[in-house]
Design a protein around this motif. Structure first.
Motif, mmCIF file in Angstrom:
data_model
loop_
_atom_site.group_PDB
_atom_site.id
_atom_site.type_symbol
_atom_site.label_atom_id
_atom_site.label_comp_id
_atom_site.label_asym_id
_atom_site.label_seq_id
_atom_site.Cartn_x
_atom_site.Cartn_y
_atom_site.Cartn_z
ATOM 1 N N GLU A 499 -24.267 19.682 -17.251
ATOM 2 C CA GLU A 499 -24.304 18.222 -17.173
ATOM 3 C C GLU A 499 -24.830 17.574 -18.454
ATOM 4 O O GLU A 499 -24.291 16.553 -18.897
ATOM 5 C CB GLU A 499 -25.133 17.784 -15.959
ATOM 6 C CG GLU A 499 -25.034 16.303 -15.668
ATOM 7 C CD GLU A 499 -25.640 15.917 -14.334
ATOM 8 O OE1 GLU A 499 -26.425 14.945 -14.297
ATOM 9 O OE2 GLU A 499 -25.340 16.602 -13.326
ATOM 10 N N PRO A 500 -25.872 18.125 -19.117
ATOM 11 C CA PRO A 500 -26.287 17.548 -20.409
ATOM 12 C C PRO A 500 -25.155 17.547 -21.434
ATOM 13 O O PRO A 500 -25.082 16.659 -22.289
ATOM 14 C CB PRO A 500 -27.448 18.456 -20.839
ATOM 15 C CG PRO A 500 -27.989 19.013 -19.552
ATOM 16 C CD PRO A 500 -26.811 19.190 -18.667
ATOM 17 N N VAL A 509 -22.662 10.396 -15.297
ATOM 18 C CA VAL A 509 -22.298 11.371 -14.272
ATOM 19 C C VAL A 509 -22.826 10.874 -12.930
ATOM 20 O O VAL A 509 -24.025 10.608 -12.779
ATOM 21 C CB VAL A 509 -22.878 12.761 -14.596
ATOM 22 C CG1 VAL A 509 -22.444 13.776 -13.543
ATOM 23 C CG2 VAL A 509 -22.437 13.211 -15.987
ATOM 24 N N GLU A 510 -21.902 10.746 -11.958
ATOM 25 C CA GLU A 510 -22.266 10.228 -10.636
ATOM 26 C C GLU A 510 -21.740 11.199 -9.579
ATOM 27 O O GLU A 510 -20.560 11.575 -9.605
ATOM 28 C CB GLU A 510 -21.652 8.842 -10.448
ATOM 29 C CG GLU A 510 -21.960 8.181 -9.129
ATOM 30 C CD GLU A 510 -21.281 6.831 -9.024
ATOM 31 O OE1 GLU A 510 -20.363 6.692 -8.186
ATOM 32 O OE2 GLU A 510 -21.652 5.919 -9.807
ATOM 33 N N LEU A 531 -18.578 21.454 -12.127
ATOM 34 C CA LEU A 531 -19.446 22.321 -12.920
ATOM 35 C C LEU A 531 -19.473 23.694 -12.261
ATOM 36 O O LEU A 531 -19.982 23.844 -11.145
ATOM 37 C CB LEU A 531 -20.865 21.748 -13.014
ATOM 38 C CG LEU A 531 -21.113 20.767 -14.169
ATOM 39 C CD1 LEU A 531 -20.287 19.495 -13.978
ATOM 40 C CD2 LEU A 531 -22.585 20.418 -14.287
ATOM 41 N N LEU A 532 -18.896 24.678 -12.954
ATOM 42 C CA LEU A 532 -18.780 26.019 -12.387
ATOM 43 C C LEU A 532 -20.043 26.833 -12.622
ATOM 44 O O LEU A 532 -20.725 26.694 -13.643
ATOM 45 C CB LEU A 532 -17.592 26.754 -13.006
ATOM 46 C CG LEU A 532 -16.197 26.177 -12.748
ATOM 47 C CD1 LEU A 532 -15.136 27.108 -13.316
ATOM 48 C CD2 LEU A 532 -15.964 25.943 -11.270
ATOM 49 N N VAL A 569 -16.179 22.267 -16.265
ATOM 50 C CA VAL A 569 -17.179 22.670 -17.259
ATOM 51 C C VAL A 569 -17.872 23.940 -16.776
ATOM 52 O O VAL A 569 -18.274 24.042 -15.613
ATOM 53 C CB VAL A 569 -18.231 21.557 -17.470
ATOM 54 C CG1 VAL A 569 -19.350 22.047 -18.388
ATOM 55 C CG2 VAL A 569 -17.579 20.320 -18.057
ATOM 56 N N GLN A 570 -17.991 24.895 -17.677
ATOM 57 C CA GLN A 570 -18.757 26.122 -17.411
ATOM 58 C C GLN A 570 -19.516 26.471 -18.681
ATOM 59 O O GLN A 570 -18.915 26.832 -19.688
ATOM 60 C CB GLN A 570 -17.833 27.269 -16.998
ATOM 61 C CG GLN A 570 -18.570 28.512 -16.528
ATOM 62 C CD GLN A 570 -17.600 29.564 -16.007
ATOM 63 O OE1 GLN A 570 -16.575 29.858 -16.628
ATOM 64 N NE2 GLN A 570 -17.923 30.151 -14.868
#
Length: 712
Positions: A499-500, A509-510, A531-532, A569-570
């Motif tokens: 997340e950053p 980001v919500e 987000l994986l 995102v991973q």
């Protein structure tokens, strides 16, 4: 690892060793007597092995030694042969103070009091690693033993070797804790070395080169209190610092060893604070320091212990350095500067300056060895350094050589580990940071095996699956007026994950549901993000996504929310999927159409891709991603249209006339030309299938000329 004994060691064994002699046999030399013999030899520029040829001299009386006794000891060759054959056959090695394999730490700190002989099992190179000596009572409580194991496990995680005595209680717990965590262990034994070396659990550590057992006493000698007291000095002097977990007040080996260390100042002494242990309190009052259980052990040792210089050798000359004469100190201090660093040395000379060792997570974790060179590193030199550090262990090792114009990387595994040259320093550092942060060596190995080949591609870190035109991505995007500005904007996101990472790309980001989030750009929802976790893959079904793949699940949610994009995102990897069916130049299924950026693998000069394709500005309505996608459509579509027109409007008619001429039709009618056009078209298409290079065309009649030649 020594496979045989040197001539000097053979002579020292005859003089000082015990081979199961019977009562009445001549006594071997004591440490003090051997010290006097060494002084006598050095004054005459002789070595111990010279005595095997010359025999004893009457001059030995000046060293207060009996020549007849020396001769008798040197004649024990038969007993020596039987004993050493048995020891070497079981995997033991033997070294003496004149050998290169003898630990420098003992010679530096003990001088002539260092043991003349050492017997061992395992990699003798571990003996100069230093580390934390952990000592304590044989009769410790389970609470104390668990404390010991925790400290030892922390040592292993931080890459600090554990030195201990192998005795029951605290010693055994320390060695067990470090070993179970995959750390390096140095066991200094007072008895039964041969039996310990063939123990099944010890064999695993020995074979993986994580454990070395060493003793100055006969490998089959039983327990003797005097030997146990004597080996305390070797435990302390093989370490950088010592921790006393539990000591009885003014009695026992732990107390005596700690007091001797305080008196002689071998290494800093730390003591576990415990009000119920008067012995620990007394050691703290006598100069010991309180051990802080939550601090960094590697930082503690780095602050307390300078590197060990090579001591003056008894009988051998130091190896000359092979570093380039032109080497100048560089800026390597900034590389991985926030990650704990361990000192690193190589067993043999290499054309590099060692910078540091960085350790990954888990048992047998990844080792990143950073070195410097004043010139461009060769693949051969890198592989030599890699093999010296790897040593056949089950540990992934990455050697990173920093040079004047970038970096080179070798590893992490294989008989001929791959080498990536001409790597950006920033690119190399981001790669190392991500690999070191992974949970274990298996994850690090998978990551590096997939990532390193990308460094050799035209666009390292970028993967395009049918979404954008490759030429536009490689050439057109770089020519944008905002390319340089995008490099600057992307710099805040490099090195971030999760997340950053998204927030650094400008998104708000919500939370949407338990596994997805909305990404907002300019106060509107621009995409749906997933987000994986480490163990998940975008295309594989998982219970967390109701049995669906993360991509399929996210596309279904994005459809309901009428969102144009899905972002996956991973760690530092980001992937963008359009939700519109048929979007992208490849015309593939939605779950197969995407562009991906692995930020850790980007060259510094290519960081703009991260911002232009994946940022909040990129995914805003009319943003840079839409612009690049539109240009891709023009590039992919227009050449095809022009080529089709050229074939049917210019090439086919000329080819039809050529066919008619070849058939000797002097005045072809419209019907004749129509038939010829059909034949020409069919022949041309067949020829294209056989030779696609015909499609490489210029303007005007350049395409038609070879066609006429083939008409007949």
């Amino acid at each position: 690892m020594p496979k045989a004994i040197s001539p000097d060691t053979e002579a020292v064994l005859l003089l000082c060793g015990r081979f199961g002699e019977r009562r009445g046999d001549v006594d071997p030399l004591s440490p003090g007597e051997y010290g006097r013999l060494v002084s006598w030899l050095r004054e005459r520029e002789l070595r111990p092995s010279d005595l095997l040829e010359r025999g004893a001299s009457g001059e030995l009386t000046a060293a207060k030694l009996d020549p007849a006794r020396i001769d008798a000891l040197l004649k024990r060759g038969a007993a020596l042969a039987l004993a050493t054959e048995k020891w070497l056959r079981t995997g033991l090695w033997i070294t003496s103070r004149g050998d290169e394999t003898y630990p420098r730490r003992l010679k530096k700190k003990l001088g002539p009091d260092a043991p003349a002989l050492l017997y061992g099992a395992g990699d003798p190179g571990l003996l100069d690693l230093g580390g934390l000596a952990i000592v304590g009572s044989r009769n410790a409580t389970e609470e104390v033993l668990e404390y010991t194991r925790r400290v030892a496990r922390r040592c292993a995680v931080e890459g600090v070797a554990v030195v201990s005595g192998g005795a029951r209680g605290v010693d055994a717990a320390a060695m067990q804790g470090a070993s179970e965590a995959g750390g390096k262990v140095i066991g200094v034994l007072a008895d039964s070395l041969l039996r310990a070396s063939v123990n099944r659990e010890n064999r695993v550590g020995i074979e993986e080169r994580r454990l070395v057992l060493v003793s100055p006493f006969n490998p089959v000698a039983g327990f003797h209190a005097g030997n146990a007291m004597q080996r305390n000095a070797y435990i302390y002097t093989l370490a950088d610092a010592a921790l006393v977990v539990q000591a009885d007040l003014r009695k026992g080996g732990t107390w005596n060893g700690a007091v001797e260390n305080l008196r002689k100042g071998w290494v800093p002494l730390f003591v576990r604070e415990d009000a119920t242990l008067p012995g620990n309190g007394a050691l703290l009052s006598d100069g010991g320091r309180a051990f802080l259980p939550d601090g960094s052990i590697s930082d503690l040792l780095a602050a307390e212990s300078p590197s060990v210089p090579a001591p003056a050798e008894l009988f051998s000359s130091p190896v000359a350095s092979e570093l380039p004469a032109t080497y100048e100190a560089s800026q390597a201090a900034a590389f991985l500067e926030e990650i704990p660093k361990r000192r690193i040395a190589f067993d043999k000379p290499v054309p590099f300056t060692p910078v540091g060792l960085y350790l990954g997570n888990g048992a047998l974790g990844l080792e990143v060895v950073v070195v410097e060179s004043a010139r461009k590193s060769t693949a051969g030199d890198l592989r030599t350094a890699w093999r010296l550090r790897h040593g056949g262990r089950a540990v992934p090792v990455l050697v990173v050589a920093l040079g004047p114009n970038g970096a080179a990387i070798c590893g992490p595994s294989g008989e001929e580990p791959p080498v990536a040259e001409d790597v950006d320093r920033g690119q190399a550092e981001r790669l190392c940071r991500e690999a070191l942060a992974l949970p274990d060596r298996h994850a690090a190995l998978r990551f590096l095996t997939q990532a390193l080949p990308s460094l050799e591609t035209k666009l390292p870190g970028i993967r395009n699956e049918g979404l954008l035109a490759s030429h536009e991505l490689a050439v057109g995007v770089r020519q944008r007026h905002d390319w340089r500005a995008a490099i600057e904007k992307a710099s805040a996101a490099l090195g971030r994950t999760g997340e950053p990472f998204l927030r650094a790309l400008g998104f708000e980001v919500e939370r949407c549901d338990g596994v997805t989030s909305f990404l907002k750009s300019r106060d509107r929802k621009a995409a749906l993000a997933v987000l994986l976790q480490q163990s998940e893959a975008p295309e594989a079904g998982t219970a967390r996504f109701s049995g669906l793949s993360p991509v399929t699940y996210a596309l279904s949610i994005a459809d309901k929310e009428n969102l144009p994009y899905v972002v996956v995102v991973q760690d530092a990897r980001i992937r963008l999927y359009p939700t519109d069916v048929g979007k992208g130049v490849g015309r593939r299924a939605r779950s197969e159409t995407y562009v991906e950026c692995h930020a850790s693998l980007l060259r510094d000069e290519d960081a703009a891709y991260l911002w232009l394709l994946f940022s909040a500005e990129a995914l805003a309505k009319g943003g840079t991603f839409e612009q690049i996608l539109e240009e891709s459509g023009r590039f992919a579509g227009n050449p095809a249209d022009r080529l089709r027109d050229r074939i049917y409007e210019r090439v086919v008619p000329q080819l039809a006339r050529a066919v008619a001429e070849a058939r000797r039709v002097r005045k072809p009618t419209a019907e004749d030309l129509a038939r010829a056009k059909l034949k020409a078209r069919d022949r041309f298409i067949t020829r294209i299938m056989r030779e696609p290079r015909i499609l490489i065309a210029g303007e005007g009649d350049e395409l038609a000329e070879p066609a006429r030649d083939r008409a007949a």
